[in-house]
Scaffold this active site. Structure first.
Site, PDB file in Angstrom:
ATOM      1  N   SER A  42     -41.252  -2.882   7.812  1.00 19.85           N
ATOM      2  CA  SER A  42     -42.505  -3.586   7.511  1.00 19.85           C
ATOM      3  C   SER A  42     -42.450  -4.290   6.161  1.00 19.85           C
ATOM      4  O   SER A  42     -42.174  -3.657   5.139  1.00 19.85           O
ATOM      5  CB  SER A  42     -43.670  -2.594   7.452  1.00 19.85           C
ATOM      6  OG  SER A  42     -43.818  -1.950   8.680  1.00 19.85           O
TER       7      SER A  42
ATOM      8  N   HIS B  19     -43.958  -8.001  10.971  1.00 22.91           N
ATOM      9  CA  HIS B  19     -42.712  -7.918  11.742  1.00 22.91           C
ATOM     10  C   HIS B  19     -42.511  -9.223  12.516  1.00 22.91           C
ATOM     11  O   HIS B  19     -43.277  -9.544  13.426  1.00 22.91           O
ATOM     12  CB  HIS B  19     -42.766  -6.746  12.733  1.00 22.91           C
ATOM     13  CG  HIS B  19     -42.600  -5.428  12.063  1.00 22.91           C
ATOM     14  ND1 HIS B  19     -41.391  -4.783  11.951  1.00 22.91           N
ATOM     15  CD2 HIS B  19     -43.494  -4.642  11.428  1.00 22.91           C
ATOM     16  CE1 HIS B  19     -41.560  -3.649  11.287  1.00 22.91           C
ATOM     17  NE2 HIS B  19     -42.831  -3.543  10.968  1.00 22.91           N
TER      18      HIS B  19
ATOM     19  N   HIS C 161     -42.283  -0.079  17.261  1.00 25.33           N
ATOM     20  CA  HIS C 161     -42.675   1.293  16.928  1.00 25.33           C
ATOM     21  C   HIS C 161     -43.208   2.003  18.165  1.00 25.33           C
ATOM     22  O   HIS C 161     -43.816   1.388  19.042  1.00 25.33           O
ATOM     23  CB  HIS C 161     -43.771   1.285  15.862  1.00 25.33           C
ATOM     24  CG  HIS C 161     -43.404   0.571  14.604  1.00 25.33           C
ATOM     25  ND1 HIS C 161     -43.448  -0.790  14.491  1.00 25.33           N
ATOM     26  CD2 HIS C 161     -42.973   1.043  13.410  1.00 25.33           C
ATOM     27  CE1 HIS C 161     -43.069  -1.137  13.275  1.00 25.33           C
ATOM     28  NE2 HIS C 161     -42.766  -0.054  12.602  1.00 25.33           N
TER      29      HIS C 161
ATOM     30  N   TYR D  24     -45.787   3.797  18.188  1.00 32.05           N
ATOM     31  CA  TYR D  24     -47.261   3.709  18.215  1.00 32.05           C
ATOM     32  C   TYR D  24     -47.772   2.428  18.865  1.00 32.05           C
ATOM     33  O   TYR D  24     -48.958   2.304  19.148  1.00 32.05           O
ATOM     34  CB  TYR D  24     -47.865   3.873  16.812  1.00 32.05           C
ATOM     35  CG  TYR D  24     -47.497   2.805  15.805  1.00 32.05           C
ATOM     36  CD1 TYR D  24     -47.963   1.505  15.918  1.00 32.05           C
ATOM     37  CD2 TYR D  24     -46.692   3.105  14.721  1.00 32.05           C
ATOM     38  CE1 TYR D  24     -47.629   0.537  14.988  1.00 32.05           C
ATOM     39  CE2 TYR D  24     -46.356   2.152  13.782  1.00 32.05           C
ATOM     40  CZ  TYR D  24     -46.826   0.857  13.927  1.00 32.05           C
ATOM     41  OH  TYR D  24     -46.490  -0.083  13.006  1.00 32.05           O
ATOM     42  N   GLU D  25     -46.873   1.454  19.106  1.00 31.55           N
ATOM     43  CA  GLU D  25     -47.320   0.234  19.782  1.00 31.55           C
ATOM     44  C   GLU D  25     -47.557   0.490  21.276  1.00 31.55           C
ATOM     45  O   GLU D  25     -48.059  -0.378  21.982  1.00 31.55           O
ATOM     46  CB  GLU D  25     -46.295  -0.885  19.583  1.00 31.55           C
ATOM     47  CG  GLU D  25     -46.253  -1.383  18.150  1.00 31.55           C
ATOM     48  CD  GLU D  25     -45.142  -2.377  17.903  1.00 31.55           C
ATOM     49  OE1 GLU D  25     -45.238  -3.511  18.385  1.00 31.55           O
ATOM     50  OE2 GLU D  25     -44.152  -2.017  17.228  1.00 31.55           O
TER      51      GLU D  25
ATOM     52  N   ALA E 282     -40.672   1.154   5.508  1.00 30.36           N
ATOM     53  CA  ALA E 282     -41.684   1.412   4.482  1.00 30.36           C
ATOM     54  C   ALA E 282     -42.169   2.837   4.698  1.00 30.36           C
ATOM     55  O   ALA E 282     -42.288   3.281   5.849  1.00 30.36           O
ATOM     56  CB  ALA E 282     -42.837   0.437   4.649  1.00 30.36           C
TER      57      ALA E 282
ATOM     58  N   MET F 297     -43.347   6.042  10.137  1.00 31.28           N
ATOM     59  CA  MET F 297     -43.593   5.998  11.582  1.00 31.28           C
ATOM     60  C   MET F 297     -42.451   5.322  12.346  1.00 31.28           C
ATOM     61  O   MET F 297     -42.680   4.767  13.424  1.00 31.28           O
ATOM     62  CB  MET F 297     -44.899   5.232  11.849  1.00 31.28           C
ATOM     63  CG  MET F 297     -46.095   5.724  11.061  1.00 31.28           C
ATOM     64  SD  MET F 297     -47.519   4.639  11.279  1.00 31.28           S
ATOM     65  CE  MET F 297     -48.610   5.224   9.981  1.00 31.28           C
ATOM     66  N   SER F 298     -41.257   5.341  11.785  1.00 27.72           N
ATOM     67  CA  SER F 298     -40.161   4.610  12.453  1.00 27.72           C
ATOM     68  C   SER F 298     -38.825   5.295  12.188  1.00 27.72           C
ATOM     69  O   SER F 298     -38.772   6.437  11.737  1.00 27.72           O
ATOM     70  CB  SER F 298     -40.108   3.173  11.927  1.00 27.72           C
ATOM     71  OG  SER F 298     -39.676   3.171  10.584  1.00 27.72           O
TER      72      SER F 298
ATOM     73  N   ASN G 242     -46.372   3.375  -1.033  1.00 27.66           N
ATOM     74  CA  ASN G 242     -47.623   4.003  -1.498  1.00 27.66           C
ATOM     75  C   ASN G 242     -47.358   5.493  -1.643  1.00 27.66           C
ATOM     76  O   ASN G 242     -46.408   6.005  -1.059  1.00 27.66           O
ATOM     77  CB  ASN G 242     -48.730   3.785  -0.444  1.00 27.66           C
ATOM     78  CG  ASN G 242     -48.312   4.316   0.928  1.00 27.66           C
ATOM     79  OD1 ASN G 242     -47.539   3.681   1.645  1.00 27.66           O
ATOM     80  ND2 ASN G 242     -48.793   5.493   1.278  1.00 27.66           N
TER      81      ASN G 242
ATOM     82  N   HIS H 264     -52.628  -0.838   5.512  1.00 30.88           N
ATOM     83  CA  HIS H 264     -51.427  -1.570   5.935  1.00 30.88           C
ATOM     84  C   HIS H 264     -51.184  -2.760   4.993  1.00 30.88           C
ATOM     85  O   HIS H 264     -50.051  -3.103   4.688  1.00 30.88           O
ATOM     86  CB  HIS H 264     -51.601  -2.033   7.383  1.00 30.88           C
ATOM     87  CG  HIS H 264     -50.387  -2.703   7.960  1.00 30.88           C
ATOM     88  ND1 HIS H 264     -49.162  -2.064   8.092  1.00 30.88           N
ATOM     89  CD2 HIS H 264     -50.186  -3.957   8.429  1.00 30.88           C
ATOM     90  CE1 HIS H 264     -48.279  -2.893   8.620  1.00 30.88           C
ATOM     91  NE2 HIS H 264     -48.869  -4.051   8.830  1.00 30.88           N
TER      92      HIS H 264
HETATM   93  N1  HPA Z   1     -47.634   7.199   5.998  1.00 29.78           N
HETATM   94  C1  HPA Z   1     -46.980   6.852   7.114  1.00 29.78           C
HETATM   95  N2  HPA Z   1     -46.298   5.722   7.236  1.00 29.78           N
HETATM   96  C2  HPA Z   1     -46.255   4.902   6.181  1.00 29.78           C
HETATM   97  C3  HPA Z   1     -46.917   5.191   4.970  1.00 29.78           C
HETATM   98  C4  HPA Z   1     -47.649   6.408   4.877  1.00 29.78           C
HETATM   99  O1  HPA Z   1     -48.258   6.751   3.849  1.00 29.78           O
HETATM  100  N3  HPA Z   1     -46.664   4.154   4.136  1.00 29.78           N
HETATM  101  C5  HPA Z   1     -45.885   3.282   4.809  1.00 29.78           C
HETATM  102  N4  HPA Z   1     -45.630   3.723   6.040  1.00 29.78           N
END
Ligand code: HPA
Length: 268
Positions: free
Chosen positions: A28, A59, A81, A83-84, A111, A207-208, A231, A243
């Protein structure tokens, strides 16, 4: 599945007169690294038979071929992903395609949220191991694509990790190393979940990556994965996660990551 992979590989090969040595899957907000590529050939995911198409902002959804530091690379700008709503077989489809194109070394970026208190947003972290909390595994199902009981004791190549560390040192770039926990998302975690992840040994959460790494190991590829800590994970700082923030911080780290990747590729 084999036939679908063959169709995708054939459609790519028709447009290529080179054999890629290195594969890159970009996370991402980290897709701009394709600017490193000289004389690129671009193929949109939607023009490759059976290829899943990313629906997430940040993406791009194309496969870019060309030279980085003299090495022929196949770069996935954008990834799919779980989750998609795709099943994991679809999520990992591109990895089987990269394998069939002859790629032996796979570099994955993503990320993630930092859990380790020593981290700060913008840091880069080499993944040394992972914890799969997807509640699923891309190898579940028929044993038609290779061995089923894949060894994951050294999933992230010690050799490539050493190369990454010495590349970072030569550039004077700080580089973290840690364990990546993978959850489905797409909601971010709760502070209680982050406390749990910390307790079980995770340094970052995302998440990947994990499904792709499992399949890359099934195929015998060497894997290097680098996470951009965009973050601090939920509950560590007082503000909400978004996001938008993830993409903004990833964009800021992109240049540093691109420099590092270039140096790593030169050394592989
Ligand atoms: N959690 C899950 N996935 C992420 C995060 C997060 O804080 N930051 C970027 N991808």
């Amino acid at each position: 599945m084999k036939k679908m992979i063959e169709e995708a590989v054939n459609a790519i090969k028709i447009r290529l007169n080179l054999r890629p040595d290195i594969g890159l899957i970009l996370g991402s907000g980290l897709g701009g690294i394709v600017d490193l590529i000289k004389d690129s050939i671009e193929i949109n995911f939607c023009d490759i038979p059976n290829f899943p198409v990313s629906t997430v902002s940040g993406h791009a959804g194309k496969l870019v071929f060309g030279k980085i530091e003299g090495v022929t690379a196949a770069v996935m700008q954008g990834r799919i992903h779980y989750y998609e709503g795709y099943n994991l077989k679809k999520v990992v489809f591109p990895v089987y395609v990269l394998n069939q194109l002859g790629i032996k070394n796979l570099i994955i970026t993503n990320a993630s949220g930092g859990i380790n208190n020593d981290f700060k947003p913008g840091d880069l972290m080499i993944i040394c191991d992972h914890i799969n909390l997807l509640g699923n595994n891309p190898l579940i199902g028929p044993e038609d694509m290779g061995p089923r009981f894949v060894d994951m004791s050294q999933a992230y190549s010690p050799e490539l990790r050493e190369i990454a560390k010495s590349a970072a040192q030569s550039l004077n770039l700080p580089l973290r190393e840690g364990v990546y926990a993978c959850l489905t998302g797409p909601s971010y975690e709760t502070p209680a979940e982050i406390r749990m992840l910390k307790t079980i040994g995770a340094d970052a959460v995302g998440m990947s990556t994990v499904p792709e790494v499992i399949i890359a190991r099934q195929c015998g590829m060497k894997v290097l994965a680098i996470s951009c800590i965009t973050n601090m994970a939920a509950g560590i700082y007082p503000h909400e996660l978004s996001h938008k923030e993830v993409i903004e911080v990833a964009k800021k780290s992109e240049e540093m990551l691109a420099m590092l990747l270039k140096e790593i590729i030169k050394r592989i």
